[in-house]
Design an enzyme around this catalytic site. Structure first.
Site, PDB file in Angstrom:
ATOM      1  N   SER A 139       0.871  -1.186   0.000  1.00  0.00           N
ATOM      2  CA  SER A 139       0.000   0.000   0.000  1.00  0.00           C
ATOM      3  C   SER A 139       0.904   1.232   0.000  1.00  0.00           C
ATOM      4  O   SER A 139       2.101   1.126   0.284  1.00  0.00           O
ATOM      5  CB  SER A 139      -0.860  -0.025   1.272  1.00  0.00           C
ATOM      6  N   TYR A 152      -1.915  -1.145  10.458  1.00  0.00           N
ATOM      7  CA  TYR A 152      -1.949  -1.344   9.003  1.00  0.00           C
ATOM      8  C   TYR A 152      -0.642  -0.840   8.374  1.00  0.00           C
ATOM      9  O   TYR A 152      -0.029  -1.520   7.556  1.00  0.00           O
ATOM     10  CB  TYR A 152      -3.170  -0.606   8.443  1.00  0.00           C
TER      11      TYR A 152
HETATM   12  P1  NAP Z   1     -11.421  -6.132   0.551  1.00  0.00           P
HETATM   13  O1  NAP Z   1     -12.420  -5.610  -0.421  1.00  0.00           O
HETATM   14  O2  NAP Z   1     -11.740  -6.076   2.001  1.00  0.00           O
HETATM   15  O3  NAP Z   1     -11.016  -7.622   0.141  1.00  0.00           O
HETATM   16  C1  NAP Z   1     -10.091  -8.335   0.906  1.00  0.00           C
HETATM   17  C2  NAP Z   1     -10.515  -9.785   0.965  1.00  0.00           C
HETATM   18  O4  NAP Z   1      -9.596 -10.511   1.803  1.00  0.00           O
HETATM   19  C3  NAP Z   1     -11.904  -9.958   1.589  1.00  0.00           C
HETATM   20  O5  NAP Z   1     -12.638 -10.918   0.887  1.00  0.00           O
HETATM   21  C4  NAP Z   1     -11.535 -10.400   2.996  1.00  0.00           C
HETATM   22  O6  NAP Z   1     -12.563 -11.067   3.701  1.00  0.00           O
HETATM   23  C5  NAP Z   1     -10.353 -11.307   2.703  1.00  0.00           C
HETATM   24  N1  NAP Z   1      -9.641 -11.682   3.909  1.00  0.00           N
HETATM   25  C6  NAP Z   1      -9.564 -10.994   5.088  1.00  0.00           C
HETATM   26  N2  NAP Z   1      -8.881 -11.693   5.988  1.00  0.00           N
HETATM   27  C7  NAP Z   1      -8.503 -12.858   5.391  1.00  0.00           C
HETATM   28  C8  NAP Z   1      -7.790 -14.000   5.819  1.00  0.00           C
HETATM   29  N3  NAP Z   1      -7.337 -14.125   7.085  1.00  0.00           N
HETATM   30  N4  NAP Z   1      -7.576 -15.009   4.948  1.00  0.00           N
HETATM   31  C9  NAP Z   1      -8.062 -14.935   3.686  1.00  0.00           C
HETATM   32  N5  NAP Z   1      -8.774 -13.884   3.218  1.00  0.00           N
HETATM   33  C10 NAP Z   1      -8.988 -12.851   4.064  1.00  0.00           C
HETATM   34  O7  NAP Z   1     -10.030  -5.350   0.358  1.00  0.00           O
HETATM   35  P2  NAP Z   1      -9.358  -4.667  -0.937  1.00  0.00           P
HETATM   36  O8  NAP Z   1      -9.586  -3.225  -0.829  1.00  0.00           O
HETATM   37  O9  NAP Z   1      -9.686  -5.413  -2.173  1.00  0.00           O
HETATM   38  O10 NAP Z   1      -7.824  -4.897  -0.536  1.00  0.00           O
HETATM   39  C11 NAP Z   1      -7.034  -5.954  -1.033  1.00  0.00           C
HETATM   40  C12 NAP Z   1      -5.601  -5.694  -0.614  1.00  0.00           C
HETATM   41  O11 NAP Z   1      -5.179  -4.440  -1.131  1.00  0.00           O
HETATM   42  C13 NAP Z   1      -5.411  -5.617   0.908  1.00  0.00           C
HETATM   43  O12 NAP Z   1      -4.180  -6.210   1.255  1.00  0.00           O
HETATM   44  C14 NAP Z   1      -5.362  -4.118   1.163  1.00  0.00           C
HETATM   45  O13 NAP Z   1      -4.645  -3.817   2.322  1.00  0.00           O
HETATM   46  C15 NAP Z   1      -4.653  -3.657  -0.087  1.00  0.00           C
HETATM   47  N6  NAP Z   1      -4.890  -2.245  -0.394  1.00  0.00           N
HETATM   48  C16 NAP Z   1      -6.143  -1.770  -0.564  1.00  0.00           C
HETATM   49  C17 NAP Z   1      -6.326  -0.424  -0.854  1.00  0.00           C
HETATM   50  C18 NAP Z   1      -7.689   0.184  -1.031  1.00  0.00           C
HETATM   51  O14 NAP Z   1      -7.793   1.418  -1.041  1.00  0.00           O
HETATM   52  N7  NAP Z   1      -8.749  -0.607  -1.197  1.00  0.00           N
HETATM   53  C19 NAP Z   1      -5.215   0.430  -0.972  1.00  0.00           C
HETATM   54  C20 NAP Z   1      -3.943  -0.105  -0.793  1.00  0.00           C
HETATM   55  C21 NAP Z   1      -3.778  -1.442  -0.517  1.00  0.00           C
HETATM   56  P3  NAP Z   1     -13.349 -10.232   4.864  1.00  0.00           P
HETATM   57  O15 NAP Z   1     -14.208  -9.249   4.162  1.00  0.00           O
HETATM   58  O16 NAP Z   1     -14.121 -11.251   5.613  1.00  0.00           O
HETATM   59  O17 NAP Z   1     -12.321  -9.548   5.732  1.00  0.00           O
END
Ligand code: NAP
Length: 247
Positions: A139, A152
């Site tokens: 991130s 985080y």
């Molecule tokens: P998201 O929509 O919350 O999707 C993440 C997925 O991972 C969800 O299905 C979640 O399930 C699952 N998950 C959580 N804990 C887990 C575990 N222990 N084992 C397996 N799966 C698990 O998030 P996203 O925004 O797509 O983010 C994806 C990645 O990108 C993350 O690492 C996040 O930190 C990174 N990121 C996101 C952003 C942003 O702005 N969106 C920016 C920078 C980096 P639950 O819903 O049950 O938790």
């Protein structure tokens, strides 16, 4: 171009958001993709949309037995492992003086330990397969600090460092390891976030999951001379600071 046909890819957190877009993009590029997530219903539906190149498997990234099962399913279903995308992550708000120790540990457990466990379990398979690619989804929180999300930030800086160590350790085995550093992306994770957080960026908008997926697939298929590298897509958020005009 890195050949994906006849080989498997595992995308953690693949049920929705960035992970689902990455799974789709890698399947389009020819890989058999295991959508691995704790969300069984949503993950199953996402895998179905990929057709014969998609399969769901339950994975809690913090559980070693889950990892062994998922990687076995990937190789049995689609062929030798080629790609691991450590994308699963969670966000928890709380200033350092307020957040509970348990909440801090949980974020580190999923975001950092879970990704380490994935690399720890997948590296021997990638070695046996003659090489492969690991992409760790960090991130901009792995490049700078943000108030209220110390756990985080710590997890994403840790993942950035772990990426470089893995790249050094695995390069001679033909395994490349890179990190991606998205700014705010429109996903379920950021659904409740005030849109004004993007207002100061040179490109003042949230990014799309598909934009992250395109970069991840580029790293996997085209960036053959990149390892230990950081790929930033943040609308310019980390480019610098706006200064008032000098008087
Ligand atoms: P998201 O929509 O919350 O999707 C993440 C997925 O991972 C969800 O299905 C979640 O399930 C699952 N998950 C959580 N804990 C887990 C575990 N222990 N084992 C397996 N799966 C698990 O998030 P996203 O925004 O797509 O983010 C994806 C990645 O990108 C993350 O690492 C996040 O930190 C990174 N990121 C996101 C952003 C942003 O702005 N969106 C920016 C920078 C980096 P639950 O819903 O049950 O938790």
């Amino acid at each position: 171009m890195f050949e994906l046909h006849g080989r498997s890819a595992v995308v953690t957190g693949g049920a929705r958001g960035i992970g689902a877009a990455v799974a789709r993009s890698l399947a389009d590029a020819g890989a058999g993709v295991v959508v691995a997530d704790i969300l069984d219903d949503e993950g199953g539906k996402t895998a179905e949309t990929l057709g014969p190149r998609g399969r769901f498997a339950h994975l809690d990234v913090t559980q070693e037995n889950d990892w062994r099962a998922v990687l076995g399913i990937a190789e049995d279903t689609f062929g030798p492992l080629a790609v691991l995308i450590n994308n699963a992550g969670i966000l928890d708000y709380g200033e350092i003086s307020e957040q509970s120790p348990a909440a801090f540990r949980k974020v580190l457990d999923v975001n950092l330990f879970g990704s380490w466990l994935g690399m720890h379990t997948a590296a021997p398979l990638l070695r046996t397969a003659g090489g492969g690619v690991i992409v760790n989804v960090s991130s901009t929180a792995g490049l700078m600090g943000y108030s209220g999300v110390g756990a985080y930030v710590a997890s994403k800086w840790g993942l950035r460092g772990l990426t470089k160590t893995a790249a050094i350790e695995l390069g001679r085995a033909g395994i490349r390891v890179c990190s991606v550093h998205p700014g705010p992306i429109d996903t379920p994770m950021t659904a409740d976030m005030d849109r004004s957080v993007a207002a100061a960026q040179p490109l003042p908008r949230f990014g799309e999951s598909e934009e992250v997926a395109a970069m991840v697939t580029f790293i996997v298929t085209e960036a053959g001379f990149s390892t230990g590298s950081e790929f930033v897509l943040d609308g310019g958020a980390t480019a610098g600071q706006v200064l008032p005009p000098l008087s």
